[in-house]
Write a protein that holds these residues in place. Structure first.
Motif, mmCIF file in Angstrom:
data_model
loop_
_atom_site.group_PDB
_atom_site.id
_atom_site.type_symbol
_atom_site.label_atom_id
_atom_site.label_comp_id
_atom_site.label_asym_id
_atom_site.label_seq_id
_atom_site.Cartn_x
_atom_site.Cartn_y
_atom_site.Cartn_z
ATOM 1 N N GLY A 1 0.803 -1.213 0.000
ATOM 2 C CA GLY A 1 0.000 0.000 0.000
ATOM 3 C C GLY A 1 0.834 1.259 0.000
ATOM 4 O O GLY A 1 1.916 1.323 -0.590
ATOM 5 N N ARG A 2 0.325 2.296 0.677
ATOM 6 C CA ARG A 2 1.035 3.575 0.732
ATOM 7 C C ARG A 2 2.386 3.448 1.416
ATOM 8 O O ARG A 2 3.339 4.142 1.053
ATOM 9 C CB ARG A 2 0.164 4.615 1.440
ATOM 10 N N CYS A 3 2.498 2.570 2.418
ATOM 11 C CA CYS A 3 3.789 2.406 3.099
ATOM 12 C C CYS A 3 4.867 1.938 2.129
ATOM 13 O O CYS A 3 6.007 2.400 2.173
ATOM 14 C CB CYS A 3 3.663 1.423 4.259
ATOM 15 N N GLY A 4 4.503 1.021 1.238
ATOM 16 C CA GLY A 4 5.472 0.512 0.282
ATOM 17 C C GLY A 4 5.927 1.552 -0.720
ATOM 18 O O GLY A 4 7.043 1.483 -1.235
ATOM 19 N N ALA A 5 5.063 2.534 -0.994
ATOM 20 C CA ALA A 5 5.392 3.577 -1.971
ATOM 21 C C ALA A 5 5.962 4.830 -1.327
ATOM 22 O O ALA A 5 6.325 5.770 -2.036
ATOM 23 C CB ALA A 5 4.126 3.946 -2.755
ATOM 24 N N CYS A 6 6.064 4.852 -0.009
ATOM 25 C CA CYS A 6 6.388 6.079 0.724
ATOM 26 C C CYS A 6 7.892 6.319 0.790
ATOM 27 O O CYS A 6 8.674 5.398 1.061
ATOM 28 C CB CYS A 6 5.808 6.013 2.132
ATOM 29 N N GLU A 7 8.287 7.565 0.610
ATOM 30 C CA GLU A 7 9.698 7.931 0.691
ATOM 31 C C GLU A 7 10.242 7.851 2.116
ATOM 32 O O GLU A 7 11.450 7.853 2.330
ATOM 33 C CB GLU A 7 9.927 9.332 0.112
ATOM 34 N N PHE A 8 9.347 7.769 3.106
ATOM 35 C CA PHE A 8 9.772 7.662 4.500
ATOM 36 C C PHE A 8 9.827 6.209 4.986
ATOM 37 O O PHE A 8 10.050 5.962 6.167
ATOM 38 C CB PHE A 8 8.798 8.436 5.407
ATOM 39 N N ARG A 9 9.591 5.242 4.103
ATOM 40 C CA ARG A 9 9.370 3.870 4.561
ATOM 41 C C ARG A 9 10.554 3.277 5.325
ATOM 42 O O ARG A 9 10.361 2.488 6.248
ATOM 43 C CB ARG A 9 9.002 2.962 3.399
ATOM 44 N N ALA A 10 11.780 3.672 4.981
ATOM 45 C CA ALA A 10 12.942 3.067 5.638
ATOM 46 C C ALA A 10 13.140 3.581 7.064
ATOM 47 O O ALA A 10 13.734 2.881 7.885
ATOM 48 C CB ALA A 10 14.203 3.312 4.815
ATOM 49 N N VAL A 11 12.653 4.775 7.375
ATOM 50 C CA VAL A 11 12.829 5.327 8.726
ATOM 51 C C VAL A 11 11.537 5.300 9.532
ATOM 52 O O VAL A 11 11.557 5.496 10.743
ATOM 53 C CB VAL A 11 13.358 6.776 8.688
ATOM 54 N N CYS A 12 10.418 5.065 8.859
ATOM 55 C CA CYS A 12 9.134 4.994 9.552
ATOM 56 C C CYS A 12 8.627 3.554 9.514
ATOM 57 O O CYS A 12 8.727 2.821 10.468
ATOM 58 C CB CYS A 12 8.136 5.967 8.910
ATOM 59 N N GLY A 13 8.092 3.162 8.388
ATOM 60 C CA GLY A 13 7.614 1.783 8.242
ATOM 61 C C GLY A 13 6.209 1.571 8.756
ATOM 62 O O GLY A 13 5.612 0.527 8.519
ATOM 63 N N GLY A 14 5.664 2.563 9.494
ATOM 64 C CA GLY A 14 4.316 2.407 10.019
ATOM 65 C C GLY A 14 4.241 1.364 11.109
ATOM 66 O O GLY A 14 5.174 0.600 11.346
ATOM 67 N N SER A 15 3.114 1.323 11.798
ATOM 68 C CA SER A 15 2.912 0.317 12.846
ATOM 69 C C SER A 15 2.541 -1.007 12.207
ATOM 70 O O SER A 15 1.440 -1.168 11.665
ATOM 71 C CB SER A 15 1.819 0.760 13.819
ATOM 72 N N ARG A 16 3.441 -1.952 12.282
ATOM 73 C CA ARG A 16 3.156 -3.300 11.769
ATOM 74 C C ARG A 16 2.091 -3.977 12.621
ATOM 75 O O ARG A 16 1.320 -4.807 12.127
ATOM 76 C CB ARG A 16 4.431 -4.127 11.738
ATOM 77 N N SER A 17 2.054 -3.619 13.911
ATOM 78 C CA SER A 17 1.059 -4.199 14.811
ATOM 79 C C SER A 17 -0.348 -3.734 14.440
ATOM 80 O O SER A 17 -1.297 -4.527 14.403
ATOM 81 C CB SER A 17 1.357 -3.783 16.257
ATOM 82 N N ARG A 18 -0.491 -2.425 14.132
ATOM 83 C CA ARG A 18 -1.811 -1.906 13.775
ATOM 84 C C ARG A 18 -2.245 -2.443 12.414
ATOM 85 O O ARG A 18 -3.422 -2.765 12.210
ATOM 86 C CB ARG A 18 -1.804 -0.381 13.789
ATOM 87 N N ALA A 19 -1.305 -2.528 11.489
ATOM 88 C CA ALA A 19 -1.636 -3.080 10.185
ATOM 89 C C ALA A 19 -2.171 -4.503 10.324
ATOM 90 O O ALA A 19 -3.170 -4.879 9.696
ATOM 91 C CB ALA A 19 -0.399 -3.061 9.283
ATOM 92 N N PHE A 20 -1.520 -5.295 11.171
ATOM 93 C CA PHE A 20 -1.948 -6.678 11.366
ATOM 94 C C PHE A 20 -3.312 -6.744 12.055
ATOM 95 O O PHE A 20 -4.188 -7.521 11.668
ATOM 96 C CB PHE A 20 -0.909 -7.431 12.193
ATOM 97 N N ALA A 21 -3.500 -5.892 13.085
ATOM 98 C CA ALA A 21 -4.755 -5.913 13.839
ATOM 99 C C ALA A 21 -5.944 -5.521 12.962
ATOM 100 O O ALA A 21 -7.044 -6.049 13.115
ATOM 101 C CB ALA A 21 -4.661 -4.982 15.043
ATOM 102 N N VAL A 22 -5.720 -4.594 12.043
ATOM 103 C CA VAL A 22 -6.816 -4.085 11.220
ATOM 104 C C VAL A 22 -7.042 -4.936 9.979
ATOM 105 O O VAL A 22 -8.186 -5.186 9.577
ATOM 106 C CB VAL A 22 -6.538 -2.619 10.818
ATOM 107 N N THR A 23 -5.957 -5.416 9.345
ATOM 108 C CA THR A 23 -6.091 -6.104 8.056
ATOM 109 C C THR A 23 -5.744 -7.582 8.095
ATOM 110 O O THR A 23 -6.064 -8.310 7.158
ATOM 111 C CB THR A 23 -5.189 -5.440 6.999
ATOM 112 N N GLY A 24 -5.041 -8.033 9.142
ATOM 113 C CA GLY A 24 -4.560 -9.406 9.174
ATOM 114 C C GLY A 24 -3.243 -9.591 8.447
ATOM 115 O O GLY A 24 -2.712 -10.701 8.392
#
Length: 405
Positions: A356-379
């Motif tokens: 999704g947007r995380c994969g296309a984001c220029e900040f992905r290497a220093v941010c990466g988003g919450s993997r826990s929230r992604a899993f809880a919401v989408t599996g």
């Protein structure tokens, strides 16, 4: 729990590092190991990841097994990872002081995250310090007893928290204050920050709810509201030493705000912040939480499985306590081997796998988003961060950003 003190911070926004990076290969060794010593706890907190219950689980790691786990932590080498003993309530384990002593003997610096129960006394805090603990964390989810005690499920917890906060400092312990952001306490965040400033704390750790455990029943923030809160936290970071938990996009905000300050640009306009931010900022100004020359604490580049590992009360190893995907058990396989080689951990350390947007984001290497929230919401632990409003490529100062990244 504490990640480390913010040494070397500059007072000028022009000299402050907007981010800190872990000075080790996070593919080989984590920055922090969190051990859930027990799930027993007499409280009934609305957000509890562990869905704690009154009685201890007979399948918990024994004292000897816990000592073995700590030896496994030392196998990662030097400097040793930070080691946090959490729960449930660690005081429900009668061997807690022995475990802290053993951790210290092995060269670890154990931090403890207790619940504000009747077990948290002047004497128990002193014993904890004598055993070798140097840091504890306490939860404060409201600036008033009504809000905090309602969140914790029992009366009197707010007063005990404030009392234990002072008693811990008197005993020589550093104190981290943890606050869970929910729709219920959004309105009291400036007043909570004021309490942290007045009473003193090593860190104010602001946790963005993951809908797991009992937290599934709480109403989530919108992505826009999350942006507003993160920018408010950045504002008060010059007065209060603030970090976030499960809000990894705070690192993006820190980079954005650093660049906008350098350019003397209006961050509210450029970032499109909403009315919640305006209200929180105005109240923070009224409370004199903004405008200090205190050195700002840069957020550190750590994420689930990438610098962080969690061990459950029964020895199950996962990337985070909020990402309940087991990669193995320390009873069967060494912790270092699980962390370094498990496909669960290896995949989380590869930003190229983000979707999704995380994969296309220029900040992905220093941010990466919450993997826990992604899993809880989408599996899917590699899906995009649901509480992030940023559109990749949307920040206008790409050249300055590239230089920082």
């Amino acid at each position: 729990m504490s990640e480390e003190t913010a040494e070397g911070r500059a007072v000028s926004s022009r000299r402050t590092r907007p981010l800190r990076h872990v000075h080790r290969d996070v593919g080989s060794a984590p920055f922090i190991v969190i051990w859930e010593a027990t799930r027993a706890c007499p409280l009934a907190c609305l957000h509890c990841r562990a869905e704690a219950r009154p009685a201890r689980d007979p399948a918990e790691l024994t004292t000897d097994e816990a000592a073995g786990l700590m030896r496994q932590v030392t196998d990662f080498g030097r400097p040793a990872p930070l080691f946090v003993i959490t729960g449930g309530d660690p005081f429900e384990r009668p061997d807690l002081y022995d475990l802290v002593r053993e951790a210290r003997r092995l060269g670890l610096a154990p931090a403890v995250s207790p619940s504000a129960t009747p077990a948290l006394t002047t004497a128990s805090l002193s014993r904890l310090r004598e055993a070798g603990a140097s840091v504890i964390s306490l939860s404060l989810d409201g600036a008033t007893a009504a809000l905090h005690d309602g969140f914790r499920g029992f009366g009197g917890v707010f007063g005990r928290t404030l009392r234990s906060w002072q008693e811990a400092r008197d005993a020589g312990l550093k104190v981290q204050i943890n606050t869970t952001v929910t729709r219920t306490n959004l309105g009291e965040l400036p007043e909570i920050a004021q309490l942290v400033r007045e009473r003193g704390a090593l860190l104010w750790s602001v946790f963005f709810l993951i809908p797991t455990g009992r937290g599934r029943e709480l109403t989530s923030l919108t992505a826009g509201e999350s942006e507003d809160v993160l920018n408010f936290l950045y504002d008060v970071g010059g007065t209060v030493p603030v970090k976030t938990t499960e809000a990894h996009h705070f690192r993006r905000v820190a980079l954005q705000r650093h660049i906008l300050a350098e350019r003397d640009a209006d961050h509210e306009e450029v970032l499109g912040l909403g009315p919640l931010y305006g209200d929180l900022r105005r109240r923070a100004i009224d409370l004199r939480l903004i405008g200090s020359t205190r050195p700002r604490r840069p957020p550190i580049d750590v994420n689930a499985g990438r610098g962080m590992v969690f061990v459950s009360h029964t020895g199950e190893v996962s990337p985070s306590g909020f990402l309940p995907v087991s990669a193995g058990n320390v009873r069967d396989r060494p912790l270092a081997e699980i962390y370094r080689n498990s496909s669960v951990f290896v995949s989380l350390r590869d930003p190229g796998l983000l979707g999704g947007r995380c994969g296309a984001c220029e900040f992905r290497a220093v941010c990466g988003g919450s993997r826990s929230r992604a899993f809880a919401v989408t599996g899917d632990a590699l899906a995009e961060e649901p509480w992030c409003a940023y559109q990749p490529g949307g920040f206008p100062f790409a050249e300055e950003l590239a230089n920082l990244l």
